[in-house]
Design a protein around this motif. Structure first.
Motif, PDB file in Angstrom:
ATOM      1  N   ARG A 177       0.826  -1.199   0.000  1.00  0.00           N
ATOM      2  CA  ARG A 177       0.000   0.000   0.000  1.00  0.00           C
ATOM      3  C   ARG A 177       0.860   1.249   0.000  1.00  0.00           C
ATOM      4  O   ARG A 177       0.560   2.237  -0.650  1.00  0.00           O
ATOM      5  CB  ARG A 177      -0.910  -0.013   1.233  1.00  0.00           C
ATOM      6  N   GLU A 178       1.965   1.188   0.763  1.00  0.00           N
ATOM      7  CA  GLU A 178       2.844   2.349   0.843  1.00  0.00           C
ATOM      8  C   GLU A 178       3.438   2.683  -0.515  1.00  0.00           C
ATOM      9  O   GLU A 178       3.625   3.846  -0.865  1.00  0.00           O
ATOM     10  CB  GLU A 178       3.958   2.067   1.857  1.00  0.00           C
ATOM     11  N   SER A 179       3.755   1.645  -1.306  1.00  0.00           N
ATOM     12  CA  SER A 179       4.364   1.879  -2.602  1.00  0.00           C
ATOM     13  C   SER A 179       3.330   2.222  -3.676  1.00  0.00           C
ATOM     14  O   SER A 179       3.678   2.752  -4.726  1.00  0.00           O
ATOM     15  CB  SER A 179       5.157   0.638  -3.037  1.00  0.00           C
ATOM     16  N   ALA A 180       2.070   1.910  -3.442  1.00  0.00           N
ATOM     17  CA  ALA A 180       1.020   2.207  -4.410  1.00  0.00           C
ATOM     18  C   ALA A 180       0.694   3.695  -4.392  1.00  0.00           C
ATOM     19  O   ALA A 180       0.776   4.350  -3.358  1.00  0.00           O
ATOM     20  CB  ALA A 180      -0.232   1.392  -4.081  1.00  0.00           C
ATOM     21  N   PRO A 181       0.318   4.256  -5.540  1.00  0.00           N
ATOM     22  CA  PRO A 181      -0.017   5.685  -5.579  1.00  0.00           C
ATOM     23  C   PRO A 181      -1.255   6.003  -4.735  1.00  0.00           C
ATOM     24  O   PRO A 181      -2.172   5.181  -4.621  1.00  0.00           O
ATOM     25  CB  PRO A 181      -0.305   5.938  -7.065  1.00  0.00           C
ATOM     26  N   VAL A 182      -1.255   7.169  -4.148  1.00  0.00           N
ATOM     27  CA  VAL A 182      -2.464   7.694  -3.521  1.00  0.00           C
ATOM     28  C   VAL A 182      -3.441   8.057  -4.641  1.00  0.00           C
ATOM     29  O   VAL A 182      -3.061   8.703  -5.623  1.00  0.00           O
ATOM     30  CB  VAL A 182      -2.132   8.947  -2.670  1.00  0.00           C
ATOM     31  N   ARG A 183      -4.684   7.635  -4.496  1.00  0.00           N
ATOM     32  CA  ARG A 183      -5.682   7.870  -5.539  1.00  0.00           C
ATOM     33  C   ARG A 183      -6.651   8.950  -5.083  1.00  0.00           C
ATOM     34  O   ARG A 183      -7.291   8.820  -4.036  1.00  0.00           O
ATOM     35  CB  ARG A 183      -6.431   6.578  -5.867  1.00  0.00           C
ATOM     36  N   ILE A 184      -6.728  10.002  -5.864  1.00  0.00           N
ATOM     37  CA  ILE A 184      -7.609  11.126  -5.554  1.00  0.00           C
ATOM     38  C   ILE A 184      -8.599  11.317  -6.695  1.00  0.00           C
ATOM     39  O   ILE A 184      -8.224  11.341  -7.871  1.00  0.00           O
ATOM     40  CB  ILE A 184      -6.805  12.422  -5.333  1.00  0.00           C
ATOM     41  N   ALA A 185      -9.873  11.448  -6.343  1.00  0.00           N
ATOM     42  CA  ALA A 185     -10.916  11.735  -7.320  1.00  0.00           C
ATOM     43  C   ALA A 185     -11.421  13.152  -7.091  1.00  0.00           C
ATOM     44  O   ALA A 185     -11.640  13.563  -5.954  1.00  0.00           O
ATOM     45  CB  ALA A 185     -12.069  10.739  -7.188  1.00  0.00           C
ATOM     46  N   VAL A 186     -11.574  13.900  -8.165  1.00  0.00           N
ATOM     47  CA  VAL A 186     -12.171  15.236  -8.099  1.00  0.00           C
ATOM     48  C   VAL A 186     -13.552  15.121  -8.735  1.00  0.00           C
ATOM     49  O   VAL A 186     -13.686  14.981  -9.960  1.00  0.00           O
ATOM     50  CB  VAL A 186     -11.313  16.279  -8.835  1.00  0.00           C
ATOM     51  N   ALA A 187     -14.571  15.123  -7.884  1.00  0.00           N
ATOM     52  CA  ALA A 187     -15.946  14.881  -8.321  1.00  0.00           C
ATOM     53  C   ALA A 187     -16.692  16.207  -8.341  1.00  0.00           C
ATOM     54  O   ALA A 187     -16.887  16.825  -7.296  1.00  0.00           O
ATOM     55  CB  ALA A 187     -16.631  13.892  -7.374  1.00  0.00           C
TER      56      ALA A 187
END
Length: 218
Positions: free
Chosen positions: A10-20
Motif C-alpha cells: 500500500r505504501e508503494s502504491a499511488p495515492v488515488r484522488i478523485a475530483v468529483a
C-alpha cells in the motif's frame, strides 16, 4: 524478486484522488482541473476528474476506489447546483448504510459570479454531505490574502476561505477567462494539501494493524 505485500504494498502504491464536480458553464470545471493539477504535482499520486452529472457505474467505481474525494460545485442562489444535489441525494440510495466512504479524506471547492455569493453555505453543505458518509474533511491552511493595504487581488486565497477553495467568475465571460489565475492557484493549493494529508493518513492507517499486532505480542 521481492514483492511488497500488506502495508508495504500500500505504501508503494499511488495515492488515488478523485475530483468529483459539476460545472454549469465551465468555470467550476476550470477550478476542478486546477485542484487536480495541484494534487498531481505531489509524488506518488494519481488523480481522476469525474463529472457527477453522469450517474453511472463508472462514477461509483472511481469514487469507491479513491483514497480521497474532492467535491466541487458552483454556487447558485447560495447553495450547490441542482445537478450536484441530485448526485448527493443519489449517494444515499447507492451507498445505503454500509459507509463505503468511511475514513476517506474529503475536501471541497465552489465558484460563483459574486465575490461572496454566499459560497460559504455551499461549502458547509459539502462538509455535511461528507461527514454523513463518515469522511474526514480537509480545508486550506495558511493566511488569507488581500486582507491589508499591502495585499493584492493576486494573493493566494484572496477570498479568505479556509473550509475549502473558493473562486469568483464574472458572469459575462467564459471559462477561458475566469476564474482568474489567483483563484486557480488557490484551488491547486487545496489539491496539494489533500494529496499530502492523504499520503500521511494512509501511511498511518496501513501501519495501525501491524502496530496493534506488535503490542499484543509484547
Amino acid at each position: 524478486m521481492f514483492e511488497a505485500t500488506g502495508p508495504l504494498a500500500r505504501e508503494s502504491a499511488p495515492v488515488r484522488i478523485a475530483v468529483a464536480f459539476h460545472s454549469g458553464y465551465g468555470h467550476t470545471a476550470r477550478q476542478a482541473e486546477a485542484v487536480a493539477d495541484g494534487a498531481g504535482e505531489m509524488g506518488g499520486t494519481t488523480v481522476e476528474l469525474v463529472a457527477v452529472d453522469r450517474l453511472d457505474d463508472s462514477l461509483w467505481s472511481i469514487l469507491d476506489a479513491a483514497d480521497a474525494i474532492v467535491f466541487g460545485a458552483p454556487t447558485y442562489m447560495g447553495s450547490p447546483s441542482a445537478a450536484f444535489k441530485i448526485f448527493v441525494e443519489r449517494t444515499s440510495a447507492v451507498l445505503k448504510d454500509d459507509l463505503r466512504w468511511k475514513n476517506k479524506i474529503a475536501a471541497g471547492f465552489t465558484n460563483s459570479s459574486s465575490m461572496s455569493g454566499d459560497k460559504l453555505n455551499t461549502l458547509v453543505d459539502l462538509v455535511v454531505f461528507a461527514v454523513q458518509h463518515g469522511m474526514i474533511w480537509v480545508g486550506l491552511a495558511g493566511s488569507g490574502g488581500w486582507s491589508s493595504t499591502g495585499g493584492s487581488v493576486e494573493d493566494l486565497n484572496r477570498l479568505g476561505s479556509w473550509l475549502g477553495a473558493t473562486a469568483q467568475s464574472d458572469s459575462d465571460v467564459g471559462p477561458e477567462v475566469a476564474p482568474p489565475a489567483t483563484d486557480l492557484r488557490t484551488a491547486a493549493e487545496l489539491g496539494r494539501r489533500v494529496a499530502a494529508v492523504t499520503r500521511v493518513y494512509r501511511r498511518g492507517a496501513d501501519l495501525e494493524p501491524a502496530a496493534a499486532e506488535l503490542a499484543s505480542a509484547g
